[in-house]
Scaffold this active site. Structure first.
Site, short mmCIF file in Angstrom:
data_model
loop_
_atom_site.label_atom_id
_atom_site.label_comp_id
_atom_site.label_asym_id
_atom_site.label_seq_id
_atom_site.Cartn_x
_atom_site.Cartn_y
_atom_site.Cartn_z
N HIS A 122 0.75 -1.17 -0.03
CA HIS A 122 0.00 0.15 0.09
C HIS A 122 0.97 1.17 0.15
CE1 HIS A 122 -2.55 2.89 1.72
NE2 HIS A 122 -3.80 2.25 1.39
N ASP A 199 3.05 -4.58 8.24
CA ASP A 199 1.80 -3.64 8.10
C ASP A 199 0.67 -4.86 8.27
OD1 ASP A 199 -0.53 -2.77 6.93
OD2 ASP A 199 0.36 -1.92 5.15
N GLN A 202 -4.53 -5.34 7.09
CA GLN A 202 -5.49 -6.26 6.35
C GLN A 202 -5.36 -7.85 6.80
OE1 GLN A 202 -7.71 -5.44 3.98
NE2 GLN A 202 -6.84 -3.20 3.92
N LYS A 225 -10.75 -1.12 10.47
CA LYS A 225 -10.94 -2.30 9.65
C LYS A 225 -11.11 -3.46 10.32
CE LYS A 225 -7.36 -0.54 6.27
NZ LYS A 225 -8.27 0.17 4.97
N CYS A 365 -5.06 2.33 -3.52
CA CYS A 365 -3.77 2.92 -3.22
C CYS A 365 -2.39 2.10 -3.23
CB CYS A 365 -3.88 3.24 -1.85
SG CYS A 365 -5.19 4.62 -1.53
#
Length: 407
Positions: A122, A199, A202, A225, A365
């Protein structure tokens, strides 16, 4: 599956609304999830009954707000299995958490040091490292993608050198839904003395997270999220690294003592939490974790994987559909396009929206991925615990309509 999905769905008021005269089918969970009643009620309760600033007052409301906020920190600690609660830093989201590391840990870098990221990131895990490389005259390197759209680790041993100070990558791609082999990368990075940032934006809503077992040095994720409020996120960092790093923001709360010519800084975690925090958001994040725990993250994972497998099977019956990284392990999302000349992903998204079906279209993104595939964007369908196979069937019928209209 023993889960009562219909009872779970009743916890989400927004799922009762209609869009364009059709019942809402929400498949844009990779962008943000909807919020259960438990989270909405906690936010209202805070503002109605004990709204106050934290850590600064001896009065009852301030103490109540402080206690609830720090209770949420302990919930986050347990959720990701951090060793210490002061290793949990509250941020505005994954983006700010990554920028915090790029700014603060980045101060430890010198000219010629190397940062290794991947082509599947991202923008939030690309741009901060580009800025850091420019500021410190460091070298930014990339793990490339294979033709299938997964990380090509054949060059990893050559990319990792004794100059590599940090490796940053996502656990799950937001654009493709691909699960990356982070354990192998973390192990190899540590062998050359590099630190690793994951990261987890997700992955955290879908996969059990254990930062100690993972042995990552930093882990970043967002509340919105994972059924929590927007504007709140988390940075986990190993205690010894956080202690080495200078503050990211200056102001109230993060200080020990301020003089006119110098200041000293508070201990963890407050050194990195300048200013009034998002108290409501933090308490709401704690409520979101309670919601996830009430179902079980393993149960959520298994149920969502059944949705992904079912969607893959249905999509593969449509010859007009091209699925990206179709044979890679997935979590949370599937990305695809129609193999029709002149058709853009947004054309598909608009037709689905007329049927009340929300998907995400565009580059997500993640423009380097789109440039790799030589496409402007994709259609992304992303899942949450409240989605059903019946909704997937309606999505497939909507997609068939789009194919007929656009062919």
């Amino acid at each position: 599956m023993s889960l009562d999905i219909q009872q779970i769905r009743k916890k989400f008021p927004i799922l009762d609304r209609e869009v364009n005269g059709q019942p809402l089918i929400y498949f844009d969970n990779g962008a943000t999830t909807q919020k259960p009643k438990e989270v909405l009620d906690v936010l209202n309760h805070y503002y109605e009954y004990y709204n106050a600033n934290v850590h600064r007052g001896i009065h009852t409301l301030s103490q109540e707000a402080t206690d609830k906020m720090e209770e949420s920190r302990r919930k986050v600690q347990a959720f990701v299995n951090a060793k210490h609660e002061h290793e949990i830093i509250f941020t505005r989201g994954t983006t700010e958490a990554i920028n915090l590391v790029a700014s603060s840990f980045g101060e430890l870098l010198v000219e010629g040091d190397e940062i290794l990221i991947t082509q599947i990131e991202h923008h939030s895990n690309i741009v901060p490292w580009q800025l850091l490389a420019q500021r410190k005259k460091a070298v930014l390197r990339y793990i490339p993608l294979s033709a299938e759209g997964i990380l090509d680790l054949s060059q990893l041993d050559q990319l990792l050198t004794n100059k590599t100070k940090l490796v940053a990558l996502n656990q799950v791609s937001n654009a493709l839904g691909v699960v990356n082999p982070i354990k192998e990368i973390i192990t190899k990075a540590h062998q050359v003395g590099a630190k690793v940032l994951i990261d987890g934006a997700q992955s955290t809503p879908h996969i059990p997270i254990d930062v100690q077992e993972m042995d990552c040095d930093f882990f970043a994720f967002s509340g919105h999220k994972m059924y929590g409020p927007t504007g709140i996120g988390v940075l986990y960092g190993k205690e010894e690294l956080l202690n080495l790093m200078p503050p990211y923001h200056g102001g109230g709360e993060m200080i020990k003592e301020v003089n006119l010519d110098f200041s000293t800084y508070a201990c963890l975690p407050f050194k990195f939490e300048a200013g009034t925090p998002d108290v409501a958001g933090i308490i709401g994040l704690g409520a979101a974790i309670d919601f996830i725990n009430s179902i079980g993250i393993n149960e959520i994972h298994d149920y969502e994987m059944s949705l992904i497998d079912y969607t893959m099977q249905r999509l593969k019956t449509l010859p007009e559909v091209e699925i990206y990284a179709a044979n890679a392990p997935h979590s949370g999302a599937i990305s695809f396009n129609l193999k029709l000349d002149g058709v853009h992903a947004s054309d598909v998204g608009m037709i689905l929206d007329k049927k009340g079906i929300a998907v995400r279209t565009g580059h997500h993104c993640a423009q380097p991925i789109m440039k790799f595939f030589c496409i402007p964007g994709t259609v992304r369908i992303s899942f949450a615990i409240y989605n059903t196979k019946e909704e997937i069937d309606q999505f497939i019928e909507g997609l068939k309509t789009a194919i007929r209209m656009l062919a």
